[in-house]
Design a protein around this motif. Sequence first.
Motif, short mmCIF file in Angstrom:
data_model
loop_
_atom_site.label_atom_id
_atom_site.label_comp_id
_atom_site.label_asym_id
_atom_site.label_seq_id
_atom_site.Cartn_x
_atom_site.Cartn_y
_atom_site.Cartn_z
N VAL A 15 48.19 27.26 73.14
CA VAL A 15 48.54 28.71 71.79
C VAL A 15 47.50 28.72 70.51
CG1 VAL A 15 49.68 29.95 70.05
CG2 VAL A 15 50.42 29.83 72.78
N ARG A 16 48.07 27.05 69.63
CA ARG A 16 47.46 26.76 69.00
C ARG A 16 45.98 25.91 68.41
NH1 ARG A 16 51.33 25.14 64.63
NH2 ARG A 16 53.46 25.77 65.41
N ASP A 18 43.65 27.49 70.69
CA ASP A 18 43.55 28.63 70.98
C ASP A 18 43.03 29.50 69.73
OD1 ASP A 18 42.56 28.69 73.93
OD2 ASP A 18 44.36 29.94 74.09
N VAL A 72 50.96 35.39 65.32
CA VAL A 72 50.38 35.56 66.68
C VAL A 72 51.99 35.72 68.03
CG1 VAL A 72 50.12 33.98 68.66
CG2 VAL A 72 48.57 34.72 67.11
N TYR A 73 52.84 35.27 67.83
CA TYR A 73 54.39 35.24 68.36
C TYR A 73 54.80 36.53 68.35
CZ TYR A 73 53.96 30.80 69.86
OH TYR A 73 53.75 29.08 70.77
N PRO A 78 53.30 34.70 74.51
CA PRO A 78 52.71 33.59 75.49
C PRO A 78 52.91 33.55 76.83
CG PRO A 78 52.98 32.23 73.73
CD PRO A 78 53.24 33.16 73.46
#
Length: 115
Positions: A15-16, A18, A72-73, A78
């Motif tokens: 995630v980080r 991307d 994002v979360y 994810p």
Amino acid sequence: MSKKEAAFNELVRKVRKDLFGKGPERIKTYFVENIAITILQGNLTPTEKFIARSPEGKEMVHTARTRMIQEVYAQQVPDGMEELAGSKLVHLFSDIKIEEDIAVSVFLFEKKIED
């Protein structure tokens, strides 16, 4: 490190990477009941380090990093994270200390994370 911790670390790292174009250099996750505590070191990109040389720049990088992660979360957990934890993600708390380039994320799940 358990397989579950390693897999959780890789999800967080992806995630980080991307999102920011660079993942953390070191990452460690601890599971405690229904909480996953993740400590991330070596997060900042060269551009962020340059921007953070001034007090205003530090604040800008801090705000961008913490808000982006939380957004994002909030939009979408994810793929595979809730399956890995065996529970639904309820809240994410995240912060970064720019000077030391260390971040912490605390993931709060509905139920206990089983090993």
